[in-house]
Design a protein around this motif. Structure first.
Motif, PDB file in Angstrom:
ATOM      1  N   ASN A 278      -7.395   1.334  -5.403  1.00 29.39           N
ATOM      2  CA  ASN A 278      -8.382   2.322  -5.859  1.00 29.39           C
ATOM      3  C   ASN A 278      -8.843   3.225  -4.723  1.00 29.39           C
ATOM      4  OD1 ASN A 278      -8.369   1.511  -8.566  1.00 29.39           O
ATOM      5  ND2 ASN A 278      -9.867  -0.125  -8.175  1.00 29.39           N
ATOM      6  N   ARG A 279      -8.970   2.651  -3.523  1.00 32.31           N
ATOM      7  CA  ARG A 279      -9.377   3.471  -2.381  1.00 32.31           C
ATOM      8  C   ARG A 279      -8.284   4.500  -2.057  1.00 32.31           C
ATOM      9  NH1 ARG A 279     -14.365   3.721  -0.801  1.00 32.31           N
ATOM     10  NH2 ARG A 279     -14.126   3.286   1.435  1.00 32.31           N
ATOM     11  N   LEU A 280      -7.026   4.057  -2.091  1.00 36.59           N
ATOM     12  CA  LEU A 280      -5.927   4.979  -1.814  1.00 36.59           C
ATOM     13  C   LEU A 280      -5.819   6.036  -2.918  1.00 36.59           C
ATOM     14  CD1 LEU A 280      -3.465   5.803  -0.119  1.00 36.59           C
ATOM     15  CD2 LEU A 280      -2.120   4.107  -1.390  1.00 36.59           C
ATOM     16  N   ARG A 281      -6.028   5.623  -4.136  1.00 37.74           N
ATOM     17  CA  ARG A 281      -5.956   6.546  -5.275  1.00 37.74           C
ATOM     18  C   ARG A 281      -7.057   7.625  -5.164  1.00 37.74           C
ATOM     19  NH1 ARG A 281      -8.020   6.105 -10.715  1.00 37.74           N
ATOM     20  NH2 ARG A 281      -6.651   7.149 -12.226  1.00 37.74           N
ATOM     21  N   LYS A 282      -8.224   7.187  -4.761  1.00 35.57           N
ATOM     22  CA  LYS A 282      -9.326   8.139  -4.579  1.00 35.57           C
ATOM     23  C   LYS A 282      -8.997   9.139  -3.477  1.00 35.57           C
ATOM     24  CE  LYS A 282     -14.264   8.310  -3.492  1.00 35.57           C
ATOM     25  NZ  LYS A 282     -15.479   7.511  -3.162  1.00 35.57           N
ATOM     26  N   LEU A 283      -8.375   8.623  -2.410  1.00 37.78           N
ATOM     27  CA  LEU A 283      -8.008   9.496  -1.295  1.00 37.78           C
ATOM     28  C   LEU A 283      -6.973  10.541  -1.717  1.00 37.78           C
ATOM     29  CD1 LEU A 283      -8.558   9.855   1.765  1.00 37.78           C
ATOM     30  CD2 LEU A 283      -6.582   8.369   2.188  1.00 37.78           C
ATOM     31  N   LYS A 284      -6.009  10.135  -2.521  1.00 37.87           N
ATOM     32  CA  LYS A 284      -4.950  11.041  -2.963  1.00 37.87           C
ATOM     33  C   LYS A 284      -5.471  12.098  -3.928  1.00 37.87           C
ATOM     34  CE  LYS A 284      -1.010   7.867  -2.531  1.00 37.87           C
ATOM     35  NZ  LYS A 284       0.036   7.128  -3.264  1.00 37.87           N
ATOM     36  N   ARG A 285      -6.510  11.767  -4.712  1.00 37.67           N
ATOM     37  CA  ARG A 285      -7.015  12.683  -5.725  1.00 37.67           C
ATOM     38  C   ARG A 285      -8.181  13.552  -5.236  1.00 37.67           C
ATOM     39  NH1 ARG A 285      -6.854   9.773 -11.650  1.00 37.67           N
ATOM     40  NH2 ARG A 285      -4.600   9.366 -11.690  1.00 37.67           N
ATOM     41  N   GLY A 286      -8.454  13.510  -3.947  1.00 38.82           N
ATOM     42  CA  GLY A 286      -9.525  14.357  -3.426  1.00 38.82           C
ATOM     43  C   GLY A 286      -9.195  15.843  -3.562  1.00 38.82           C
ATOM     44  N   GLU A 299       0.738   3.389   4.286  1.00 40.79           N
ATOM     45  CA  GLU A 299       1.553   2.503   5.109  1.00 40.79           C
ATOM     46  C   GLU A 299       0.824   1.191   5.363  1.00 40.79           C
ATOM     47  OE1 GLU A 299       4.637   2.909   5.889  1.00 40.79           O
ATOM     48  OE2 GLU A 299       4.768   1.068   7.077  1.00 40.79           O
ATOM     49  N   ALA A 300      -0.487   1.294   5.629  1.00 39.88           N
ATOM     50  CA  ALA A 300      -1.298   0.080   5.836  1.00 39.88           C
ATOM     51  C   ALA A 300      -1.349  -0.770   4.568  1.00 39.88           C
ATOM     52  CB  ALA A 300      -2.702   0.484   6.280  1.00 39.88           C
ATOM     53  N   PHE A 301      -1.388  -0.111   3.392  1.00 36.52           N
ATOM     54  CA  PHE A 301      -1.412  -0.805   2.107  1.00 36.52           C
ATOM     55  C   PHE A 301      -0.123  -1.639   1.916  1.00 36.52           C
ATOM     56  CE2 PHE A 301      -2.557  -2.105  -1.836  1.00 36.52           C
ATOM     57  CZ  PHE A 301      -2.068  -1.434  -2.941  1.00 36.52           C
ATOM     58  N   LYS A 302       1.015  -1.053   2.316  1.00 30.43           N
ATOM     59  CA  LYS A 302       2.284  -1.762   2.200  1.00 30.43           C
ATOM     60  C   LYS A 302       2.304  -3.002   3.101  1.00 30.43           C
ATOM     61  CE  LYS A 302       5.013   2.354   1.059  1.00 30.43           C
ATOM     62  NZ  LYS A 302       6.061   3.297   1.550  1.00 30.43           N
ATOM     63  N   VAL A 303       1.795  -2.824   4.316  1.00 33.92           N
ATOM     64  CA  VAL A 303       1.729  -3.957   5.242  1.00 33.92           C
ATOM     65  C   VAL A 303       0.813  -5.043   4.684  1.00 33.92           C
ATOM     66  CG1 VAL A 303       1.004  -4.697   7.536  1.00 33.92           C
ATOM     67  CG2 VAL A 303       2.229  -2.524   7.252  1.00 33.92           C
ATOM     68  N   ARG A 305       0.048  -5.682   1.493  1.00 36.07           N
ATOM     69  CA  ARG A 305       0.653  -6.363   0.346  1.00 36.07           C
ATOM     70  C   ARG A 305       1.684  -7.406   0.791  1.00 36.07           C
ATOM     71  NH1 ARG A 305       2.680  -1.659  -3.548  1.00 36.07           N
ATOM     72  NH2 ARG A 305       3.251  -0.859  -1.508  1.00 36.07           N
ATOM     73  N   LYS A 306       2.509  -7.058   1.732  1.00 31.49           N
ATOM     74  CA  LYS A 306       3.542  -7.970   2.206  1.00 31.49           C
ATOM     75  C   LYS A 306       2.929  -9.230   2.815  1.00 31.49           C
ATOM     76  CE  LYS A 306       7.654  -8.139   5.146  1.00 31.49           C
ATOM     77  NZ  LYS A 306       8.539  -7.365   6.064  1.00 31.49           N
ATOM     78  N   GLU A 307       1.910  -9.022   3.648  1.00 33.57           N
ATOM     79  CA  GLU A 307       1.271 -10.158   4.303  1.00 33.57           C
ATOM     80  C   GLU A 307       0.461 -10.990   3.306  1.00 33.57           C
ATOM     81  OE1 GLU A 307       1.895 -11.361   6.957  1.00 33.57           O
ATOM     82  OE2 GLU A 307       0.259 -12.648   7.607  1.00 33.57           O
ATOM     83  N   ALA A 308      -0.202 -10.307   2.354  1.00 35.86           N
ATOM     84  CA  ALA A 308      -1.009 -11.013   1.352  1.00 35.86           C
ATOM     85  C   ALA A 308      -0.140 -11.918   0.481  1.00 35.86           C
ATOM     86  CB  ALA A 308      -1.770 -10.008   0.496  1.00 35.86           C
ATOM     87  N   VAL A 309       1.022 -11.429   0.093  1.00 35.91           N
ATOM     88  CA  VAL A 309       1.942 -12.245  -0.724  1.00 35.91           C
ATOM     89  C   VAL A 309       2.425 -13.458   0.067  1.00 35.91           C
ATOM     90  CG1 VAL A 309       4.230 -12.270  -1.811  1.00 35.91           C
ATOM     91  CG2 VAL A 309       2.671 -10.339  -2.196  1.00 35.91           C
ATOM     92  N   ARG A 310       2.694 -13.258   1.329  1.00 36.67           N
ATOM     93  CA  ARG A 310       3.142 -14.376   2.168  1.00 36.67           C
ATOM     94  C   ARG A 310       2.062 -15.443   2.301  1.00 36.67           C
ATOM     95  NH1 ARG A 310       3.016 -16.400   7.224  1.00 36.67           N
ATOM     96  NH2 ARG A 310       1.432 -14.905   7.913  1.00 36.67           N
ATOM     97  N   LEU A 311       0.834 -15.001   2.547  1.00 36.74           N
ATOM     98  CA  LEU A 311      -0.269 -15.952   2.699  1.00 36.74           C
ATOM     99  C   LEU A 311      -0.606 -16.649   1.365  1.00 36.74           C
ATOM    100  CD1 LEU A 311      -2.627 -13.964   5.106  1.00 36.74           C
ATOM    101  CD2 LEU A 311      -1.003 -15.795   5.666  1.00 36.74           C
ATOM    102  N   LYS A 312      -0.476 -15.913   0.272  1.00 35.44           N
ATOM    103  CA  LYS A 312      -0.732 -16.504  -1.048  1.00 35.44           C
ATOM    104  C   LYS A 312       0.259 -17.630  -1.323  1.00 35.44           C
ATOM    105  CE  LYS A 312       0.398 -14.197  -4.680  1.00 35.44           C
ATOM    106  NZ  LYS A 312       0.480 -13.221  -5.795  1.00 35.44           N
ATOM    107  N   ARG A 313       1.500 -17.435  -0.894  1.00 37.33           N
ATOM    108  CA  ARG A 313       2.509 -18.482  -1.065  1.00 37.33           C
ATOM    109  C   ARG A 313       2.175 -19.700  -0.214  1.00 37.33           C
ATOM    110  NH1 ARG A 313       6.546 -15.726   0.369  1.00 37.33           N
ATOM    111  NH2 ARG A 313       6.977 -14.848  -1.683  1.00 37.33           N
ATOM    112  N   ARG A 314       1.619 -19.470   0.957  1.00 30.59           N
ATOM    113  CA  ARG A 314       1.218 -20.581   1.819  1.00 30.59           C
ATOM    114  C   ARG A 314       0.097 -21.390   1.191  1.00 30.59           C
ATOM    115  NH1 ARG A 314      -0.294 -19.605   7.708  1.00 30.59           N
ATOM    116  NH2 ARG A 314      -0.061 -21.877   7.632  1.00 30.59           N
ATOM    117  N   VAL A 315      -0.828 -20.701   0.506  1.00 30.55           N
ATOM    118  CA  VAL A 315      -1.900 -21.411  -0.209  1.00 30.55           C
ATOM    119  C   VAL A 315      -1.300 -22.280  -1.304  1.00 30.55           C
ATOM    120  CG1 VAL A 315      -3.917 -21.146  -1.695  1.00 30.55           C
ATOM    121  CG2 VAL A 315      -3.632 -19.643   0.287  1.00 30.55           C
TER     122      VAL A 315
END
Length: 342
Positions: A278-286, A299-303, A305-315
């Motif tokens: 939502n934050r990125l979407r708001k930024l794009k629609r300014g 680019e930060a969002f992609k990084v 997501r990748k790390e979040a999925v990895r950590l979620k699997r560890r949980v």
């Protein structure tokens, strides 16, 4: 349970007929087995006063499930030893009993096992051994009687149980006319159930039992928890005992807790994901979007997501506590806020 010990060292013939008596309680799903001389077994069933060898009430179907098996032909070998000992006569009488002594030890071990089919076969074997010696052609008569008694032991094994189609087919092939008769004692006095009684062979008892199971519509099942066979009222019953039901309940709770952890991790992830989205979407629609900032946040969002999925699997794999994952996600939300303000 064993009520009275049997003397496998006795040398005098018996005069009472040894019987295997079975009653089936459909309502309570229980079977009762009484072993002893006929008159004593009858008294035990009617008022509990009989001098018997064995009396036990247990879950319905146990007779068939725990039936004695003999893939190694031990029963047969020991019966042949008894037959051969008949050739030892006076003055070699002592040699006869010396030859029979190891067989008596084998039978005593089967008796003490407490498994009723083995216990009855042990008593019946020694009883027939003593009785047939005094009869014409006693050796051949002994083998004939013991062969009829042991026959089911050779039919069944761990992969071929009495209730299975292959086993019942084998049963029908070997069930001779003289062995197919069954004696029924009908309810009298305090004996509220009919009782099937066998003396020479287990085969008619097996046939009777299988007929009753089929008549009642009961089925044999394999317990989902312990893997043991048991008799159930229908296919809907998948657990054999209260103990296994408790085990399943504990396991179900553990699985529920694990799913709850996994679900919570998913919920935390989704909340953080959509916060970034939502934050990125708001930024794009300014009105005048900053393309460099959009590219940096994307680019930060992609990084993230990748790390979040990895950590979620560890949980999920129990390698990371859920609270640690939650704290990391909170920091990532702070990070997107920082990027938005740059």
């Amino acid at each position: 349970m064993i009520i009275m010990e049997y003397d496998f060292s006795k040398r005098g013939r018996g005069f009472g007929k040894i019987v295997f008596a079975l009653t089936l309680d459909r309502k309570k799903m229980m079977e009762r087995i009484v072993i002893g001389e006929m008159n004593e077994a009858r008294r035990q069933l009617e008022d509990g006063s009989g001098n018997i060898y064995f009396d036990q009430t247990r879950p319905l179907g146990q007779f068939l499930i725990d039936f004695e098996t003999d893939a190694g032909m031990e029963w047969n070998r020991n019966s042949m030893t008894l037959r051969e000992s008949y050739g030892k006569v006076i003055p070699l009488e002592a040699a006869r009993w010396k030859m029979a002594a190891p067989v008596a030890d084998f039978l005593r071990g089967k008796y003490e096992s407490g498994e009723p089919t083995a216990l009855f076969a042990a008593v019946k074997t020694w009883d027939e051994y003593l009785n047939c010696y005094n009869l014409n052609h006693g050796a051949d008569l002994l083998i004939g009687r013991l062969s009829a008694l042991y026959r089911p032991f050779f039919l069944y094994d761990d992969n071929n149980r009495p209730w299975q189609e292959e086993a019942t087919a084998a049963l029908s092939k070997v069930l001779r006319d003289e062995e197919a008769a069954v004696e029924l004692w009908y309810p009298v006095l305090k004996r509220s159930f009919e009782c099937v009684v066998a003396s020479a062979s287990f085969l008619p008892v097996i046939a009777y039992y299988l007929h009753k199971i089929d008549e009642w519509g009961f089925v044999f099942q394999e317990c989902k928890v312990c893997g043991k066979d048991f008799l159930a009222r229908s296919r809907h019953y998948e657990l054999c005992s209260d103990e296994c039901r408790k085990v399943q309940a504990v396991e179900a709770k553990r699985e529920f807790d694990e799913r709850a952890k996994t679900d919570k991790a998913e919920q935390y992830y989704e909340a953080a994901y959509y916060y970034w989205y939502n934050r990125l979407r708001k930024l794009k629609r300014g009105k005048t979007p900053d393309t460099e900032k959009v590219a940096a946040v994307d680019e930060a969002f992609k990084v993230f997501r990748k790390e979040a999925v990895r950590l979620k699997r560890r949980v999920k794999d129990k390698e990371m506590p859920i609270n640690e994952f939650s704290s990391w996600l909170a920091k990532q939300q702070d990070e997107v806020d920082r990027l938005m303000e740059c």
